[in-house]
Design a protein around this motif. Sequence first.
Motif, mmCIF file in Angstrom:
data_model
loop_
_atom_site.group_PDB
_atom_site.id
_atom_site.type_symbol
_atom_site.label_atom_id
_atom_site.label_comp_id
_atom_site.label_asym_id
_atom_site.label_seq_id
_atom_site.Cartn_x
_atom_site.Cartn_y
_atom_site.Cartn_z
ATOM 1 N N GLU A 25 0.823 -1.209 0.000
ATOM 2 C CA GLU A 25 0.000 0.000 0.000
ATOM 3 C C GLU A 25 0.859 1.261 0.000
ATOM 4 O O GLU A 25 0.584 2.207 -0.734
ATOM 5 N N ILE A 26 1.916 1.263 0.790
ATOM 6 C CA ILE A 26 2.832 2.408 0.830
ATOM 7 C C ILE A 26 3.443 2.630 -0.550
ATOM 8 O O ILE A 26 3.475 3.748 -1.070
ATOM 9 N N THR A 27 3.915 1.563 -1.149
ATOM 10 C CA THR A 27 4.553 1.660 -2.458
ATOM 11 C C THR A 27 3.544 2.058 -3.530
ATOM 12 O O THR A 27 3.823 2.911 -4.379
ATOM 13 N N SER A 28 2.379 1.469 -3.493
ATOM 14 C CA SER A 28 1.338 1.796 -4.469
ATOM 15 C C SER A 28 0.940 3.268 -4.382
ATOM 16 O O SER A 28 0.800 3.946 -5.415
ATOM 17 N N ASN A 29 0.761 3.765 -3.175
ATOM 18 C CA ASN A 29 0.403 5.184 -3.017
ATOM 19 C C ASN A 29 1.493 6.101 -3.543
ATOM 20 O O ASN A 29 1.205 7.124 -4.174
ATOM 21 N N LEU A 30 2.742 5.747 -3.314
ATOM 22 C CA LEU A 30 3.838 6.567 -3.832
ATOM 23 C C LEU A 30 3.845 6.548 -5.359
ATOM 24 O O LEU A 30 3.990 7.592 -6.006
ATOM 25 N N ILE A 31 3.658 5.389 -5.947
ATOM 26 C CA ILE A 31 3.610 5.280 -7.408
ATOM 27 C C ILE A 31 2.440 6.108 -7.964
ATOM 28 O O ILE A 31 2.604 6.851 -8.928
ATOM 29 N N LYS A 49 -2.028 9.882 2.543
ATOM 30 C CA LYS A 49 -2.475 8.532 2.904
ATOM 31 C C LYS A 49 -1.307 7.733 3.467
ATOM 32 O O LYS A 49 -1.461 7.013 4.456
ATOM 33 N N ASN A 50 -0.155 7.865 2.822
ATOM 34 C CA ASN A 50 1.027 7.154 3.310
ATOM 35 C C ASN A 50 1.440 7.639 4.692
ATOM 36 O O ASN A 50 1.802 6.831 5.547
ATOM 37 N N ILE A 51 1.375 8.931 4.911
ATOM 38 C CA ILE A 51 1.742 9.459 6.229
ATOM 39 C C ILE A 51 0.814 8.879 7.293
ATOM 40 O O ILE A 51 1.273 8.474 8.369
ATOM 41 N N ASP A 52 -0.470 8.805 6.989
ATOM 42 C CA ASP A 52 -1.413 8.199 7.934
ATOM 43 C C ASP A 52 -1.083 6.727 8.190
ATOM 44 O O ASP A 52 -1.089 6.270 9.335
ATOM 45 N N LEU A 53 -0.793 5.988 7.129
ATOM 46 C CA LEU A 53 -0.437 4.575 7.282
ATOM 47 C C LEU A 53 0.815 4.418 8.145
ATOM 48 O O LEU A 53 0.867 3.555 9.030
ATOM 49 N N THR A 69 12.097 6.514 8.627
ATOM 50 C CA THR A 69 12.699 6.762 7.314
ATOM 51 C C THR A 69 11.600 6.920 6.269
ATOM 52 O O THR A 69 11.651 7.827 5.443
ATOM 53 N N GLN A 70 10.596 6.063 6.321
ATOM 54 C CA GLN A 70 9.470 6.185 5.391
ATOM 55 C C GLN A 70 8.706 7.481 5.631
ATOM 56 O O GLN A 70 8.318 8.164 4.688
ATOM 57 N N TYR A 71 8.495 7.797 6.895
ATOM 58 C CA TYR A 71 7.773 9.021 7.245
ATOM 59 C C TYR A 71 8.467 10.254 6.663
ATOM 60 O O TYR A 71 7.836 11.090 6.011
ATOM 61 N N PHE A 72 9.759 10.358 6.871
ATOM 62 C CA PHE A 72 10.463 11.551 6.410
ATOM 63 C C PHE A 72 10.630 11.585 4.889
ATOM 64 O O PHE A 72 10.693 12.660 4.301
ATOM 65 N N ILE A 73 10.653 10.452 4.241
ATOM 66 C CA ILE A 73 10.646 10.465 2.774
ATOM 67 C C ILE A 73 9.327 11.039 2.270
ATOM 68 O O ILE A 73 9.302 11.852 1.344
ATOM 69 N N MET A 74 8.225 10.654 2.895
ATOM 70 C CA MET A 74 6.925 11.221 2.495
ATOM 71 C C MET A 74 6.894 12.727 2.771
ATOM 72 O O MET A 74 6.385 13.498 1.957
ATOM 73 N N LYS A 75 7.456 13.143 3.891
ATOM 74 C CA LYS A 75 7.507 14.575 4.200
ATOM 75 C C LYS A 75 8.379 15.317 3.188
ATOM 76 O O LYS A 75 8.101 16.465 2.842
ATOM 77 N N LEU A 76 9.405 14.654 2.688
ATOM 78 C CA LEU A 76 10.253 15.238 1.652
ATOM 79 C C LEU A 76 9.441 15.560 0.399
ATOM 80 O O LEU A 76 9.596 16.627 -0.192
ATOM 81 N N TYR A 77 8.556 14.661 0.026
ATOM 82 C CA TYR A 77 7.699 14.905 -1.141
ATOM 83 C C TYR A 77 6.766 16.094 -0.897
ATOM 84 O O TYR A 77 6.495 16.864 -1.809
ATOM 85 N N LEU A 78 6.282 16.222 0.312
ATOM 86 C CA LEU A 78 5.337 17.304 0.615
ATOM 87 C C LEU A 78 6.020 18.652 0.842
ATOM 88 O O LEU A 78 5.538 19.684 0.371
ATOM 89 N N ASN A 79 7.110 18.643 1.574
ATOM 90 C CA ASN A 79 7.681 19.893 2.081
ATOM 91 C C ASN A 79 9.040 20.271 1.523
ATOM 92 O O ASN A 79 9.543 21.345 1.844
#
Length: 121
Positions: A25-31, A49-53, A69-79
């Motif tokens: 799910e994490i990978t699918s949402n990123l794709i 969605k990934n941040i919530d997961l 590590t996953q959390y901050f990668i998602m934050k990198l995309y946002l911020n």
Amino acid sequence: MYMKKYDELEKLLQEDTILDKYQKEITSNLIKSLNNQKDMELSKKYIYKNIDLIQNKITSTPNDSLLYTQYFIMKLYLNGRDKTLQEIDSMKAKNPKYSKAYYDYILRDLIEEYPQELLYK
């Protein structure tokens, strides 16, 4: 992901039988996020969605520091890189649970070295 063949990646991911549900799910949402960059609102919804997961996973497995590590990668995309590094520094100041090395050599290095070509255009 480097080749930006997101539709093919999504198909391979759906056919995969090795990854667990969370990782799929994490990978699918990123794709999906990367594949929908023309609609940044939709694209960012997948990142949220990934941040919530990830936050739910952190709550259920609080000793798994690598989830950050996953959390901050998602934050990198946002911020972006600078704000994400600032957030890591803020967490380091407020949360002494992890070592200085963890913050500086795992989280910061990950964000500093994350390939620009994998981020939004």
